[in-house]
Motif scaffolding. Structure first.
Motif, PDB file in Angstrom:
ATOM      1  N   ASN A 178       0.823  -1.213   0.000  1.00  0.00           N
ATOM      2  CA  ASN A 178       0.000   0.000   0.000  1.00  0.00           C
ATOM      3  C   ASN A 178       0.857   1.263   0.000  1.00  0.00           C
ATOM      4  OD1 ASN A 178      -2.465   1.385   0.030  1.00  0.00           O
ATOM      5  ND2 ASN A 178      -2.420   1.581   2.265  1.00  0.00           N
ATOM      6  N   CYS A 179       1.848   1.308  -0.877  1.00  0.00           N
ATOM      7  CA  CYS A 179       2.661   2.520  -0.994  1.00  0.00           C
ATOM      8  C   CYS A 179       1.743   3.667  -1.432  1.00  0.00           C
ATOM      9  CB  CYS A 179       3.780   2.310  -2.017  1.00  0.00           C
ATOM     10  SG  CYS A 179       4.897   0.961  -1.589  1.00  0.00           S
ATOM     11  N   HIS A 180       1.723   4.729  -0.653  1.00  0.00           N
ATOM     12  CA  HIS A 180       0.734   5.778  -0.867  1.00  0.00           C
ATOM     13  C   HIS A 180       0.931   6.530  -2.178  1.00  0.00           C
ATOM     14  CE1 HIS A 180      -0.362   4.692   3.070  1.00  0.00           C
ATOM     15  NE2 HIS A 180       0.420   5.520   3.749  1.00  0.00           N
ATOM     16  N   PHE A 181       2.158   6.547  -2.688  1.00  0.00           N
ATOM     17  CA  PHE A 181       2.456   7.312  -3.904  1.00  0.00           C
ATOM     18  C   PHE A 181       2.151   6.547  -5.188  1.00  0.00           C
ATOM     19  CE2 PHE A 181       6.269   5.201  -2.325  1.00  0.00           C
ATOM     20  CZ  PHE A 181       6.607   4.413  -3.405  1.00  0.00           C
ATOM     21  N   CYS A 182       1.788   5.284  -5.077  1.00  0.00           N
ATOM     22  CA  CYS A 182       1.617   4.423  -6.248  1.00  0.00           C
ATOM     23  C   CYS A 182       0.137   4.224  -6.559  1.00  0.00           C
ATOM     24  CB  CYS A 182       2.287   3.069  -6.003  1.00  0.00           C
ATOM     25  SG  CYS A 182       2.111   1.908  -7.371  1.00  0.00           S
ATOM     26  N   ALA A 183      -0.211   4.329  -7.843  1.00  0.00           N
ATOM     27  CA  ALA A 183      -1.611   4.188  -8.272  1.00  0.00           C
ATOM     28  C   ALA A 183      -1.926   2.800  -8.833  1.00  0.00           C
ATOM     29  CB  ALA A 183      -1.941   5.249  -9.309  1.00  0.00           C
ATOM     30  N   SER A 184      -0.980   1.882  -8.745  1.00  0.00           N
ATOM     31  CA  SER A 184      -1.184   0.550  -9.325  1.00  0.00           C
ATOM     32  C   SER A 184      -2.431  -0.129  -8.776  1.00  0.00           C
ATOM     33  CB  SER A 184       0.043  -0.325  -9.054  1.00  0.00           C
ATOM     34  OG  SER A 184      -0.214  -1.667  -9.407  1.00  0.00           O
ATOM     35  N   LYS A 185      -2.661   0.028  -7.484  1.00  0.00           N
ATOM     36  CA  LYS A 185      -3.800  -0.650  -6.861  1.00  0.00           C
ATOM     37  C   LYS A 185      -5.140  -0.149  -7.393  1.00  0.00           C
ATOM     38  CE  LYS A 185      -3.254   2.426  -2.838  1.00  0.00           C
ATOM     39  NZ  LYS A 185      -1.898   2.880  -3.203  1.00  0.00           N
ATOM     40  N   GLU A 186      -5.143   1.069  -7.964  1.00  0.00           N
ATOM     41  CA  GLU A 186      -6.382   1.600  -8.533  1.00  0.00           C
ATOM     42  C   GLU A 186      -6.767   0.837  -9.800  1.00  0.00           C
ATOM     43  OE1 GLU A 186      -8.031   3.854  -6.936  1.00  0.00           O
ATOM     44  OE2 GLU A 186      -6.484   4.261  -5.449  1.00  0.00           O
ATOM     45  N   VAL A 187      -5.775   0.294 -10.488  1.00  0.00           N
ATOM     46  CA  VAL A 187      -6.033  -0.436 -11.735  1.00  0.00           C
ATOM     47  C   VAL A 187      -6.164  -1.935 -11.480  1.00  0.00           C
ATOM     48  CG1 VAL A 187      -5.169  -0.956 -14.052  1.00  0.00           C
ATOM     49  CG2 VAL A 187      -4.812   1.327 -13.065  1.00  0.00           C
ATOM     50  N   TRP A 188      -5.193  -2.506 -10.744  1.00  0.00           N
ATOM     51  CA  TRP A 188      -5.130  -3.965 -10.601  1.00  0.00           C
ATOM     52  C   TRP A 188      -5.667  -4.462  -9.264  1.00  0.00           C
ATOM     53  CZ3 TRP A 188      -4.488  -5.226 -15.284  1.00  0.00           C
ATOM     54  CH2 TRP A 188      -3.545  -4.619 -16.109  1.00  0.00           C
ATOM     55  N   THR A 189      -5.881  -3.590  -8.306  1.00  0.00           N
ATOM     56  CA  THR A 189      -6.260  -3.886  -6.919  1.00  0.00           C
ATOM     57  C   THR A 189      -5.059  -4.480  -6.159  1.00  0.00           C
ATOM     58  OG1 THR A 189      -7.024  -6.211  -7.051  1.00  0.00           O
ATOM     59  CG2 THR A 189      -8.563  -4.486  -7.743  1.00  0.00           C
TER      60      THR A 189
ATOM     61  N   PRO B 259      -3.892  12.975  -9.904  1.00  0.00           N
ATOM     62  CA  PRO B 259      -5.267  13.394  -9.632  1.00  0.00           C
ATOM     63  C   PRO B 259      -6.138  12.214  -9.210  1.00  0.00           C
ATOM     64  CG  PRO B 259      -4.463  14.386 -11.659  1.00  0.00           C
ATOM     65  CD  PRO B 259      -3.434  13.377 -11.247  1.00  0.00           C
ATOM     66  N   TYR B 260      -7.096  12.497  -8.356  1.00  0.00           N
ATOM     67  CA  TYR B 260      -8.069  11.521  -7.870  1.00  0.00           C
ATOM     68  C   TYR B 260      -7.467  10.522  -6.876  1.00  0.00           C
ATOM     69  CZ  TYR B 260     -10.160  13.485 -12.058  1.00  0.00           C
ATOM     70  OH  TYR B 260     -10.606  14.364 -13.017  1.00  0.00           O
ATOM     71  N   THR B 261      -6.323  10.866  -6.298  1.00  0.00           N
ATOM     72  CA  THR B 261      -5.736  10.031  -5.246  1.00  0.00           C
ATOM     73  C   THR B 261      -5.753  10.804  -3.922  1.00  0.00           C
ATOM     74  OG1 THR B 261      -3.473  10.827  -5.621  1.00  0.00           O
ATOM     75  CG2 THR B 261      -4.201   8.908  -6.905  1.00  0.00           C
TER      76      THR B 261
END
Length: 513
Positions: free
Chosen positions: A236-247, A406-408
């Motif tokens: 859950n690295c806060h700067f990374c958006a990967s989880k928004e796409v792949w969970t 944006p949106y994070t």
């Protein structure tokens, strides 16, 4: 005669806007998977066009991105007469697509909109589909732009097939899960798309590329070395958006399927591979099994991967080495424990140094990712980070400046603290942008001075490491000294045998990287 439906999948330009000789010299992974799914499940004709690729390119320099390269980027981004936009128009004219799908990240959003404008100006009836990380996070906001007809959320291989069938049948796509579209002036978001359970069902990108990739014959073999064994990252690295796409749920391909793809690409003459997983080896059992099978089935290959420091131990490193792993990249980010905690890394500097030691012990090349300029960054934490760059003794440093997407949650935090204005343009803020400055404790002017010194230091250090490696491989170690003197790389020469270090006198202290 009924004309065949055609879809053109486009990777928008980014590197090429910085410099004519910079390029994304690889298959656009996401687009290749979409194309494969379309070919397998529809009667549509499909082409993949990487508008960020040129056949001849050069190695990228960090300091160029933050200097002259950024000025070029911004100028070309807003100059529709630039050669790159004319090229895109010509490809569209030549192919005559019914639909255009664009892969969109936050830094390429305006570039993607330029592609959409060019398409609509040529033929207003072309349907425009945006997909990728930025649309997934932007959700309904994206469809406020009239150029965009549909947005695909998250994983798109099944969604694109269903959406194209709806377009072909001229049906309203309210039953297609995982999309956003307009209906009677209203923006509609459909039910979420379930993620693909059987990743083995996906096609091999290199086989798809041969059928659909624009200028396929101009790509070097190294463009086809990329492969993935899993999707998703549990961290859950806060700067990374990967989880928004792949969970954060990790899904794996079978080991047999991964090895089969490696063997297939290997038959083309490719001997070096790059695992593109967000985090390689999350499951130790899976990793050891994969390494064993690679060792048995394709023992002559070499490969690179990215993983976490706390996933590395002697057993893992030894297995990877036996299987041909020649490079491990680890996300270090900061040299300060408090900063690592604030970033959500759940790592300690001690663990990073231990992993670095193990990797070097097994004679595997070490590359380290660093991220500077986090909102809580101070001059002291920057100093700790620079010192850790030295202590890790990595063979190459990969450098990024913190960018709030944006949106994070971090974007909202930066905005609440006045670090982001209402006119924030995500296109001009990327991991190498000189405009990036989102620290609560370092003024923008001061941050640019400090980051500029770090960038130049890293470029020099990486250059020296690369030259040393080339010379050692070719038995020319005695030429290093002459080369360094000629290029003025070695400002303060410290000789130890035939090995030279690069020293930099800065406000961070005396650094010997």
């Amino acid at each position: 005669m009924v004309m065949k439906n055609k879809i053109l999948l486009i990777e928008p330009p980014f590197y090429r806007l910085h410099k004519d000789t910079y390029s994304l010299d690889r298959i656009p992974f996401g687009l290749a998977y979409l194309a494969g799914s379309i070919l397998k499940n529809t009667a549509w004709d499909v082409k993949v066009y990487n508008a960020d690729f040129i056949p001849s390119n050069e190695r990228k320099k960090i300091s160029y991105f933050t200097g002259k390269g950024f000025n070029n980027y911004y100028a070309k981004l807003n100059d529709r007469k630039s050669e790159i936009w004319n090229e895109i128009k010509e490809v569209i004219k030549e192919y005559e697509p019914t639909v255009i799908g664009v892969s969109v990240k936050s830094p390429t959003f305006i570039s993607s909109l330029n592609v959409a404008k060019i398409a609509k100006e040529y033929n207003k009836d072309i349907k425009i589909i945006f997909g990728g990380p930025h649309p997934t996070m932007a959700k309904k906001d994206l469809l406020k732009n009239p150029l965009i007809d549909f947005s695909v959320l998250g994983e798109g291989e099944i969604t694109i097939v269903e959406l194209l069938k709806a377009i072909q049948d001229k049906k309203t796509p309210e039953n297609v899960n995982g999309i956003i579209f307009r209906q009677n002036g209203e923006i509609i978001i459909t039910q979420p798309r379930e993620y693909i359970k059987d990743l083995d069902s996906l096609p091999f990108p290199h086989k798809v590329a041969k059928k659909v990739l624009h200028n396929f014959d101009k790509y070097p073999l190294s463009s086809f070395k990329y492969i993935f064994s899993s999707r998703g990252c549990p961290y859950n690295c806060h700067f990374c958006a990967s989880k928004e796409v792949w969970t954060r749920a990790v899904r794996y391909r079978s080991v047999e399927n991964v090895v089969e793809e490696i063997k297939s690409v290997r038959s083309l003459g490719v001997k070096r591979f790059h695992f593109d997983d967000d985090i390689f080896g999350v499951s130790k059992k899976y990793l050891l099994n994969l390494c064993e099978k690679i060792t048995l089935k394709v023992p002559d290959i070499k490969w690179i991967c990215e993983t976490r420091a706390d996933l590395i131990d002697d057993e893992v490193a030894a297995a990877m080495k036996r299987a041909g792993c020649e490079t491990i990249q680890i996300g270090v980010e900061s040299g300060n424990d408090k900063m690592l905690s604030l970033m959500g890394k759940n790592l300690k500097v001690e663990e990073i140094l231990n992993a670095s030691k193990i990797i070097r012990k097994h004679k595997i090349e070490l590359r380290t990712f660093f991220l500077v300029g986090y909102p809580y960054e101070t001059e002291e934490t920057l100093k700790d980070t620079v010192n850790l760059m030295k202590k890790c003794k990595s063979d190459r440093i990969l450098y990024n400046i913190f960018t709030p997407y944006p949106y994070t949650a971090l974007y909202d935090f930066c905005k609440s603290k006045g670090l982001i204005n209402d006119d924030y343009d995500p296109t001009i803020y990327n991991h190498q942008s000189p405009l990036n400055s989102f620290s609560l404790y370092i003024p923008p002017e001061r941050f640019r001075v400090l980051s500029n010194r770090i960038e130049r230091m890293i470029d020099r250090r990486n250059f020296v490491k690369r030259i040393r490696m080339i010379m050692t491989i070719n038995g020319f170690s005695k030429l290093i000294q002459k080369l360094l003197i000629k290029t003025k790389i070695n400002k303060v020469g410290k000789k130890s045998g035939d090995i030279y270090t690069v020293d930099e006198k800065t406000e961070f202290g005396e650094l010997s990287i």
